[in-house]
Design an enzyme around this catalytic site. Structure first.
Site, PDB file in Angstrom:
ATOM      1  N   HIS A 198       0.875  -0.609  -0.156  1.00 58.77           N
ATOM      2  CA  HIS A 198       0.275  -0.149   0.008  1.00 58.77           C
ATOM      3  C   HIS A 198       0.737   1.137  -0.210  1.00 58.77           C
ATOM      4  O   HIS A 198       0.900   1.983  -1.131  1.00 58.77           O
ATOM      5  CB  HIS A 198      -0.588  -0.025   1.388  1.00 58.77           C
ATOM      6  N   ARG A 305      -9.578   5.004 -15.443  1.00 56.65           N
ATOM      7  CA  ARG A 305      -9.427   3.214 -14.957  1.00 56.65           C
ATOM      8  C   ARG A 305     -10.491   4.042 -13.819  1.00 56.65           C
ATOM      9  O   ARG A 305     -10.366   3.473 -12.998  1.00 56.65           O
ATOM     10  CB  ARG A 305      -7.720   2.795 -13.866  1.00 56.65           C
ATOM     11  N   ARG A 345     -12.467   3.197 -19.479  1.00 59.62           N
ATOM     12  CA  ARG A 345     -12.410   1.606 -19.588  1.00 59.62           C
ATOM     13  C   ARG A 345     -12.962   1.324 -18.472  1.00 59.62           C
ATOM     14  O   ARG A 345     -13.910   1.682 -17.589  1.00 59.62           O
ATOM     15  CB  ARG A 345     -11.518   1.345 -19.523  1.00 59.62           C
ATOM     16  N   GLU A 443      -4.935  -6.545 -25.085  1.00 54.12           N
ATOM     17  CA  GLU A 443      -4.468  -6.811 -23.752  1.00 54.12           C
ATOM     18  C   GLU A 443      -4.136  -8.413 -23.060  1.00 54.12           C
ATOM     19  O   GLU A 443      -3.269  -9.001 -22.233  1.00 54.12           O
ATOM     20  CB  GLU A 443      -4.843  -6.221 -22.488  1.00 54.12           C
ATOM     21  N   ASN A 466       1.116  -3.768 -19.641  1.00 60.06           N
ATOM     22  CA  ASN A 466       1.129  -4.842 -18.710  1.00 60.06           C
ATOM     23  C   ASN A 466       0.072  -6.110 -18.101  1.00 60.06           C
ATOM     24  O   ASN A 466       1.401  -7.149 -18.357  1.00 60.06           O
ATOM     25  CB  ASN A 466       0.227  -4.012 -17.358  1.00 60.06           C
ATOM     26  N   ASP A 467      -1.021  -6.238 -18.809  1.00 63.51           N
ATOM     27  CA  ASP A 467      -1.638  -7.691 -18.995  1.00 63.51           C
ATOM     28  C   ASP A 467      -1.131  -8.609 -19.661  1.00 63.51           C
ATOM     29  O   ASP A 467      -0.638  -9.543 -20.002  1.00 63.51           O
ATOM     30  CB  ASP A 467      -3.024  -7.421 -18.759  1.00 63.51           C
ATOM     31  N   ARG A 477       2.145 -10.094 -12.457  1.00 61.92           N
ATOM     32  CA  ARG A 477       2.908  -8.898 -12.728  1.00 61.92           C
ATOM     33  C   ARG A 477       3.320  -8.191 -11.128  1.00 61.92           C
ATOM     34  O   ARG A 477       3.794  -7.456 -11.473  1.00 61.92           O
ATOM     35  CB  ARG A 477       2.058  -7.774 -13.545  1.00 61.92           C
TER      36      ARG A 477
END
Ligand code: PEP
Ligand code: MG
Length: 583
Positions: A198, A305, A345, A443, A466-467, A477
């Site tokens: 975090h 996002r 998205r 992705e 990233n994916d 990841r």
């Protein structure tokens, strides 16, 4: 004292120089004594009341969160509230007092140790890190029980503009991290934590140099020691020699100068030397991030996002956002961007971004009911989000982006759902942009390998590197143990990327990259050479990428990139990329 260097994990870039401020060490070392039977209920009450006090503390912190706080902060506090409310913390220690006659502190620590041991056995790296949350909650209650003062000192007014204190701690709770926002801290160092902890997430969003996973830094560093954090290298230098200090000061000044210089590019159009215009877009998590996007001169939002609106909704905020609440957020973003496109998205929940209300039981969540798969399984929730996005499209140019698609039927079902949401709005006489652009994230390797399915059905594509890397190279990841295998220059990745960009160009369907690769200046020329014309990244990277673009000549980059794409040996690829940098 002699100078020494510690190595850990870099989570946030830049250089920080300052005096160490040690946060109170973990308060888990407590007095142990037995309670007389007639004192037992009073002791139970003492613990219960300390838990109540912490509840109130967290509630106050939550309600006083500045409006522009990173979304994660509220979510993290909610996690602590949940832990505090769990019978494992709110009930079991009370029973330990009653059955074993332990004093309140001892009973609490016994239970926390027990829970921590259970977490050590969990294989999932993300869950393992939640052990830190339990300990932080426990420490908060212990501080109330023992009457320990707060951990961060007050700053004098004149100190506020000259950050020179480096916080050193075993761990920092998200609630304490809040205080970084308003205080002049230069950076932080912690013993524990990984890329996904975090504190790491918050540090990145606050843009503070930080290094975590430093083993026993908090024991080795003394109060007021001079400390340098090299956030780029994940290195901490304690008590540096005057020469080293001077070198880092120079690097720090150079970095600041570099940032200032980049600031001058804000209004410069992103055009290559040969005159090709490039779209530089911003990735955002919340509508409030639009200010940073505009400040960096973004020509729009390439990735909103939206799942961040849905995360951290338990605790004091025990429900998912309503259609109106979502609509307000989307509208706010599109209005803030003043006519520039905003790509929203749809919910990409699951894997490392779990929904708090949904229990995550999948053995392999990254391969499970994630993103669009989850949305298609929850049609009412999905329709609600689609209506909210569509309604906001009446206020400015919105593009709708769908994550994790891989099958033709998923694309078709999604398009049907969008049509259904439009009909519902029409029936309710609500305005929306009927010609809203609809795009797919590329992705999953299967999507990249069957691109015509997408080209035929979609208005635009956005590659989530990233994916794409995670799924192509089969590496989680968020797992630091396989982080070294996460290689954007693997020939398989280069093939999927370049073929997607090329096929999109051939059929006139715009292709963007919105994964971390788009913000990595070492890869800008390679992506340009592949034909990429739209990059979307964290606003803090945008000007550095723009500078690369301004110095790039596609007439030189394109043939050299072709050579790289024909190579398969890692060395040939690395040499080729190095050569690109010299053109
Ligand atoms: C990606 O996968 O590259 C992407 C942009 O989406 P996220 O990082 O949110 O999964
Ligand atoms: Mg993704």
């Amino acid at each position: 004292m002699a100078s020494f260097t510690l190595h850990g994990i870099s989570v946030s870039r830049g250089i920080a120089i300052g005096r160490a401020h040690l946060l109170a060490p973990a308060a888990l070392d407590v007095k142990h004594y037995l309670i007389a039977e007639d004192q037992m209920e009073a002791e139970v009450e003492r613990l219960r009341s300390a838990i109540q006090t912490v509840h109130k503390e967290l509630q106050t912190i939550w309600s006083e969160l500045p409006k522009d706080s990173p979304a994660e902060l509220g979510a993290f506090i909610d996690v602590h509230v949940l832990i505090l409310s769990d019978p494992m913390i709110s009930e079991v220690p009370l029973n330990i007092i009653r059955t074993r006659y332990y004093n309140a502190e001892w009973a609490l620590v016994t239970q926390i140790d027990e829970l921590s041991a259970q977490f050590d056995e969990v294989e999932d790296a993300y869950l393992r890190e939640r052990k830190a949350d339990i300990q932080q909650v426990g420490e908060r209650v212990l501080k109330v029980l023992t009457g320990t003062a707060t951990t961060l000192p007050a700053l004098k007014n004149d100190e506020e503009k000259t950050p020179r204190m480096i916080v050193v701690a075993h761990d920092i709770s998200p609630a304490d991290m809040l205080q970084f926002r308003d205080r002049a801290f230069a950076g932080f160092v912690t013993d524990v934590g990984g890329q996904n902890s975090h504190t790491a997430i918050v540090a990145r969003s606050l843009d503070i140099p930080a290094a975590v996973g430093m083993s026993n830094a908090s024991a080795l560093i003394a109060q007021d020691d001079w400390v340098i954090i090299d956030g780029d290298a994940g290195v901490v230098i304690v008590d540096p020699s005057p020469q080293v200090l001077e070198q880092y000061r120079e690097r720090q000044i150079a970095l600041t100068r570099e940032r200032k210089k980049l600031g001058k590019l804000k209004k410069t159009p992103a055009v290559t030397i040969d005159g090709t215009p490039i779209h530089l877009m911003a990735n955002i998590e919340l509508p409030e991030d639009c200010a940073a996007a505009l400040d960096a001169g973004a020509s729009g939002v390439g990735l909103f996002r939206s799942e961040f609106l849905f995360m951290g909704r338990t605790g004091y905020h025990n429900k998912l956002p309503t259609e109106d609440e979502q609509f307000e957020s989307y509208r706010k973003a599109v209005v803030a961007m003043k006519g520039r496109p905003v790509t929203i998205r749809t919910l990409d929940i699951g894997a490392d971004k779990p929904l708090d209300i949904a229990e995550q039981t999948a053995l392999n969540p990254a391969l499970g009911l994630r993103a669009i798969r989850y949305c298609l399984a929850e049609p009412q929730m999905f329709l609600m989000q689609l209506r909210a996005i569509l309604r906001a499209s009446a206020f400015g140019p919105i593009r709708l982006l769908v994550p994790m698609l891989s099958h033709a039927f998923e694309i078709d079902q999604t398009l049907q759902m969008i049509a259904q949401a439009k009909k519902q709005l029409r029936d309710a006489n609500k305005k929306f942009d009927d010609a809203i652009q609809i795009g797919a994230m590329i992705e999953i390797p299967a999507a990249a390998l069957t691109l015509p399915l997408f080209i035929k059905r979609m208005d635009f594509l956005s590659i989530g590197t990233n994916d794409l890397i995670q799924y192509t190279l089969a590496i989680d990841r968020v797992d630091h143990e396989v982080a070294h295998l996460y290689n954007p220059l693997h020939p398989a990745i280069l093939y999927l990327l370049s073929s997607t960009i090329a096929i999109g160009a051939r059929y006139g369907v715009p292709v963007a990259v919105c994964g971390e690769m788009a913000g990595d200046t070492r890869l800008t020329r390679l992506l340009l050479g592949m034909g990429l014309r739209e990059f979307s990244m964290h606003p803090s990277q945008l000007l550095a990428v723009k500078q690369e673009i301004l110095n790039s000549d596609l007439r030189l980059l394109t043939p050299q990139t072709r050579k790289i794409l024909r190579a398969i040996e890692p060395k040939a690829i690395a040499d080729g990329v190095e050569r690109l940098a010299t053109l």
